[in-house]
Write a protein that holds these residues in place. Sequence first.
Motif, PDB file in Angstrom:
ATOM      1  N   GLN A 173       0.832  -1.205   0.000  1.00  0.00           N
ATOM      2  CA  GLN A 173       0.000   0.000   0.000  1.00  0.00           C
ATOM      3  C   GLN A 173       0.869   1.259   0.000  1.00  0.00           C
ATOM      4  OE1 GLN A 173      -2.657  -0.294   3.339  1.00  0.00           O
ATOM      5  NE2 GLN A 173      -3.849  -1.969   2.466  1.00  0.00           N
ATOM      6  N   ASP A 174       1.867   1.271   0.888  1.00  0.00           N
ATOM      7  CA  ASP A 174       2.752   2.439   0.972  1.00  0.00           C
ATOM      8  C   ASP A 174       3.544   2.621  -0.325  1.00  0.00           C
ATOM      9  OD1 ASP A 174       1.844   2.809   3.527  1.00  0.00           O
ATOM     10  OD2 ASP A 174       3.582   1.883   4.498  1.00  0.00           O
ATOM     11  N   THR A 175       4.008   1.498  -0.885  1.00  0.00           N
ATOM     12  CA  THR A 175       4.765   1.564  -2.140  1.00  0.00           C
ATOM     13  C   THR A 175       3.891   2.066  -3.278  1.00  0.00           C
ATOM     14  OG1 THR A 175       6.188  -0.270  -1.435  1.00  0.00           O
ATOM     15  CG2 THR A 175       6.140   0.241  -3.782  1.00  0.00           C
ATOM     16  N   SER A 176       2.647   1.571  -3.320  1.00  0.00           N
ATOM     17  CA  SER A 176       1.718   2.006  -4.363  1.00  0.00           C
ATOM     18  C   SER A 176       1.441   3.500  -4.260  1.00  0.00           C
ATOM     19  CB  SER A 176       0.411   1.214  -4.255  1.00  0.00           C
ATOM     20  OG  SER A 176      -0.523   1.646  -5.215  1.00  0.00           O
ATOM     21  N   LEU A 177       1.299   3.994  -3.029  1.00  0.00           N
ATOM     22  CA  LEU A 177       1.044   5.424  -2.821  1.00  0.00           C
ATOM     23  C   LEU A 177       2.231   6.258  -3.298  1.00  0.00           C
ATOM     24  CD1 LEU A 177      -0.758   7.648  -1.657  1.00  0.00           C
ATOM     25  CD2 LEU A 177       0.327   7.264   0.569  1.00  0.00           C
ATOM     26  N   ILE A 178       3.431   5.831  -2.932  1.00  0.00           N
ATOM     27  CA  ILE A 178       4.630   6.570  -3.345  1.00  0.00           C
ATOM     28  C   ILE A 178       4.803   6.511  -4.858  1.00  0.00           C
ATOM     29  CG2 ILE A 178       7.156   6.565  -3.261  1.00  0.00           C
ATOM     30  CD1 ILE A 178       7.002   5.832  -0.350  1.00  0.00           C
ATOM     31  N   ASN A 179       4.582   5.326  -5.445  1.00  0.00           N
ATOM     32  CA  ASN A 179       4.720   5.191  -6.898  1.00  0.00           C
ATOM     33  C   ASN A 179       3.712   6.062  -7.636  1.00  0.00           C
ATOM     34  OD1 ASN A 179       6.853   3.386  -6.776  1.00  0.00           O
ATOM     35  ND2 ASN A 179       5.542   1.579  -6.786  1.00  0.00           N
ATOM     36  N   GLY A 180       2.503   6.176  -7.059  1.00  0.00           N
ATOM     37  CA  GLY A 180       1.502   7.054  -7.663  1.00  0.00           C
ATOM     38  C   GLY A 180       1.956   8.504  -7.654  1.00  0.00           C
ATOM     39  N   LYS A 181       2.520   8.928  -6.527  1.00  0.00           N
ATOM     40  CA  LYS A 181       3.026  10.300  -6.430  1.00  0.00           C
ATOM     41  C   LYS A 181       4.197  10.513  -7.394  1.00  0.00           C
ATOM     42  CE  LYS A 181       1.684  11.074  -1.599  1.00  0.00           C
ATOM     43  NZ  LYS A 181       2.185  11.354  -0.223  1.00  0.00           N
ATOM     44  N   ILE A 182       5.067   9.506  -7.497  1.00  0.00           N
ATOM     45  CA  ILE A 182       6.212   9.604  -8.410  1.00  0.00           C
ATOM     46  C   ILE A 182       5.734   9.723  -9.855  1.00  0.00           C
ATOM     47  CG2 ILE A 182       8.136   8.285  -9.393  1.00  0.00           C
ATOM     48  CD1 ILE A 182       8.754   7.260  -6.604  1.00  0.00           C
ATOM     49  N   LYS A 183       4.718   8.938 -10.213  1.00  0.00           N
ATOM     50  CA  LYS A 183       4.196   8.977 -11.580  1.00  0.00           C
ATOM     51  C   LYS A 183       3.623  10.352 -11.908  1.00  0.00           C
ATOM     52  CE  LYS A 183       1.019   6.594 -14.717  1.00  0.00           C
ATOM     53  NZ  LYS A 183       0.025   5.493 -14.850  1.00  0.00           N
ATOM     54  N   ILE A 184       2.861  10.916 -10.964  1.00  0.00           N
ATOM     55  CA  ILE A 184       2.287  12.252 -11.184  1.00  0.00           C
ATOM     56  C   ILE A 184       3.391  13.288 -11.324  1.00  0.00           C
ATOM     57  CG2 ILE A 184       0.913  14.075 -10.108  1.00  0.00           C
ATOM     58  CD1 ILE A 184      -0.803  11.887  -8.842  1.00  0.00           C
ATOM     59  N   LEU A 185       4.393  13.204 -10.450  1.00  0.00           N
ATOM     60  CA  LEU A 185       5.501  14.160 -10.508  1.00  0.00           C
ATOM     61  C   LEU A 185       6.268  14.046 -11.820  1.00  0.00           C
ATOM     62  CD1 LEU A 185       7.156  14.344  -6.969  1.00  0.00           C
ATOM     63  CD2 LEU A 185       6.258  16.228  -8.331  1.00  0.00           C
ATOM     64  N   LYS A 186       6.495  12.818 -12.280  1.00  0.00           N
ATOM     65  CA  LYS A 186       7.218  12.624 -13.538  1.00  0.00           C
ATOM     66  C   LYS A 186       6.441  13.211 -14.708  1.00  0.00           C
ATOM     67  CE  LYS A 186      10.094   8.585 -12.517  1.00  0.00           C
ATOM     68  NZ  LYS A 186      10.376   7.161 -12.860  1.00  0.00           N
ATOM     69  N   ASN A 187       5.122  13.028 -14.698  1.00  0.00           N
ATOM     70  CA  ASN A 187       4.298  13.598 -15.767  1.00  0.00           C
ATOM     71  C   ASN A 187       4.355  15.125 -15.744  1.00  0.00           C
ATOM     72  OD1 ASN A 187       3.486  11.097 -16.728  1.00  0.00           O
ATOM     73  ND2 ASN A 187       1.644  11.029 -15.473  1.00  0.00           N
ATOM     74  N   ASN A 188       4.248  15.692 -14.539  1.00  0.00           N
ATOM     75  CA  ASN A 188       4.328  17.149 -14.414  1.00  0.00           C
ATOM     76  C   ASN A 188       5.703  17.656 -14.830  1.00  0.00           C
ATOM     77  OD1 ASN A 188       1.707  17.246 -13.441  1.00  0.00           O
ATOM     78  ND2 ASN A 188       2.317  17.203 -11.296  1.00  0.00           N
ATOM     79  N   LEU A 189       6.727  16.914 -14.437  1.00  0.00           N
ATOM     80  CA  LEU A 189       8.095  17.309 -14.776  1.00  0.00           C
ATOM     81  C   LEU A 189       8.322  17.229 -16.282  1.00  0.00           C
ATOM     82  CD1 LEU A 189      10.742  18.229 -13.530  1.00  0.00           C
ATOM     83  CD2 LEU A 189      11.405  15.837 -13.282  1.00  0.00           C
ATOM     84  N   LEU A 190       7.754  16.205 -16.911  1.00  0.00           N
ATOM     85  CA  LEU A 190       7.885  16.069 -18.363  1.00  0.00           C
ATOM     86  C   LEU A 190       7.251  17.260 -19.079  1.00  0.00           C
ATOM     87  CD1 LEU A 190       8.690  14.431 -20.843  1.00  0.00           C
ATOM     88  CD2 LEU A 190       6.516  13.200 -20.665  1.00  0.00           C
ATOM     89  N   LYS A 191       6.080  17.680 -18.603  1.00  0.00           N
ATOM     90  CA  LYS A 191       5.417  18.839 -19.202  1.00  0.00           C
ATOM     91  C   LYS A 191       6.275  20.098 -19.047  1.00  0.00           C
ATOM     92  CE  LYS A 191       0.727  17.092 -18.411  1.00  0.00           C
ATOM     93  NZ  LYS A 191      -0.552  17.307 -17.674  1.00  0.00           N
ATOM     94  N   LEU A 192       6.851  20.256 -17.848  1.00  0.00           N
ATOM     95  CA  LEU A 192       7.697  21.428 -17.606  1.00  0.00           C
ATOM     96  C   LEU A 192       8.950  21.392 -18.476  1.00  0.00           C
ATOM     97  CD1 LEU A 192       7.463  21.703 -13.706  1.00  0.00           C
ATOM     98  CD2 LEU A 192       6.342  23.158 -15.398  1.00  0.00           C
ATOM     99  N   GLU A 193       9.526  20.207 -18.647  1.00  0.00           N
ATOM    100  CA  GLU A 193      10.723  20.085 -19.478  1.00  0.00           C
ATOM    101  C   GLU A 193      10.405  20.349 -20.945  1.00  0.00           C
ATOM    102  OE1 GLU A 193      12.006  16.193 -18.426  1.00  0.00           O
ATOM    103  OE2 GLU A 193      13.234  16.881 -16.732  1.00  0.00           O
ATOM    104  N   LEU A 194       9.205  19.937 -21.376  1.00  0.00           N
ATOM    105  CA  LEU A 194       8.787  20.251 -22.744  1.00  0.00           C
ATOM    106  C   LEU A 194       8.617  21.761 -22.913  1.00  0.00           C
ATOM    107  CD1 LEU A 194       6.188  17.405 -23.444  1.00  0.00           C
ATOM    108  CD2 LEU A 194       8.479  17.642 -24.404  1.00  0.00           C
ATOM    109  N   GLU A 195       8.049  22.394 -21.892  1.00  0.00           N
ATOM    110  CA  GLU A 195       7.929  23.857 -21.931  1.00  0.00           C
ATOM    111  C   GLU A 195       9.307  24.503 -21.983  1.00  0.00           C
ATOM    112  OE1 GLU A 195       5.438  25.722 -19.028  1.00  0.00           O
ATOM    113  OE2 GLU A 195       3.965  24.107 -19.076  1.00  0.00           O
ATOM    114  N   SER A 196      10.238  23.945 -21.217  1.00  0.00           N
ATOM    115  CA  SER A 196      11.595  24.486 -21.202  1.00  0.00           C
ATOM    116  C   SER A 196      12.259  24.338 -22.569  1.00  0.00           C
ATOM    117  CB  SER A 196      12.426  23.770 -20.129  1.00  0.00           C
ATOM    118  OG  SER A 196      13.750  24.255 -20.106  1.00  0.00           O
ATOM    119  N   ALA A 197      12.026  23.179 -23.209  1.00  0.00           N
ATOM    120  CA  ALA A 197      12.608  22.955 -24.538  1.00  0.00           C
ATOM    121  C   ALA A 197      12.048  23.948 -25.556  1.00  0.00           C
ATOM    122  CB  ALA A 197      12.338  21.524 -24.990  1.00  0.00           C
ATOM    123  N   GLU A 198      10.790  24.348 -25.361  1.00  0.00           N
ATOM    124  CA  GLU A 198      10.166  25.290 -26.291  1.00  0.00           C
ATOM    125  C   GLU A 198      10.702  26.707 -26.135  1.00  0.00           C
ATOM    126  OE1 GLU A 198       6.001  24.965 -25.697  1.00  0.00           O
ATOM    127  OE2 GLU A 198       5.818  23.051 -26.761  1.00  0.00           O
TER     128      GLU A 198
END
Length: 322
Positions: A173-198
Amino acid sequence: MALLAFLGLNYKDKSKAMIAQVENQVTVISFQKSIRIKAIYVVPGQEVKKGDMLFVAESTNLEADIYKKNSELNSLKIQEIGLNRNYHLEQDILRSENSFKVMAIKNELNELMLEKRMQDQNSIKLKEIFDGTINNQIDSIKLARILFLEKEIINQTKQMEARIVQMTSKFNQDTSLINGKIKILKNNLLKLELESAELIQYADQTGNIGNLFVQLNELVPPYQSILSIYSLNPTIIKAFINERGVSGLNVGAKVKVESTNRLYRISGEIIEIGSRITSFPEKLNAMNGVNSYGQEIFVKISENNQFLNGEKVYVYISDGAE
């Protein structure tokens, strides 16, 4: 890109054709967030090719957001590593504690079994003196203790296994919660990095620089135009057909675009059909001062074409023949 606005008429091959006019397409570059211009590599009127660098911008807020998201991501990864270590450490401790308890029980059990064997060996001799009542009571007590200890070994193992199941469930349960947060952060970070590339802008087509609306080191607010590019060759045709329509107008349908005054034509494809009726451009009205109305049709053609801006062309449904 450029637009060809056209209206319907009958073509000589008896399919319904349309007359069109090539118009230059303008691309205007802007950003959704505030930026500062760090470098400019073009000037108005300059011809650029697809892939040429236009300008470089920076965004302090964007860089801060990326740094913050990376810090949060690293923190979660550290938590994940710590959680995994604690899970295995707790299991090792639990197994060790269980092993010690079972060992202590087995030691006591072995002592009782040894005493029982010795007592069994002496019981025959003692029966000649005593009637066996006391010995039977002693045997019953030891036997009950032996049976209890044997069951206790099984119970200790079951308790350990049940505890491990609970620990594993909580760990998952704890691992799933952390992995969920990591996935959301990675998606947000990817969007920000795409903005940075632009922030480094390249020409997405061959054309001429129109207006340059900013200066070096200028802070540009959101959605303000930075520069415009006029395409050299048309790539999109914006069609207007009257209420009579033209047969074969479906998304994906192939069309031919042909010059009205020279032997040149190129293939195209319908990519969108408008859902509303709108007025024709004034210069395409059949009669001056009288507005015509029709449906919009969008056709894509290759940018590698020889049409000139303002040139009139015929557009008609392709019969498949080259």
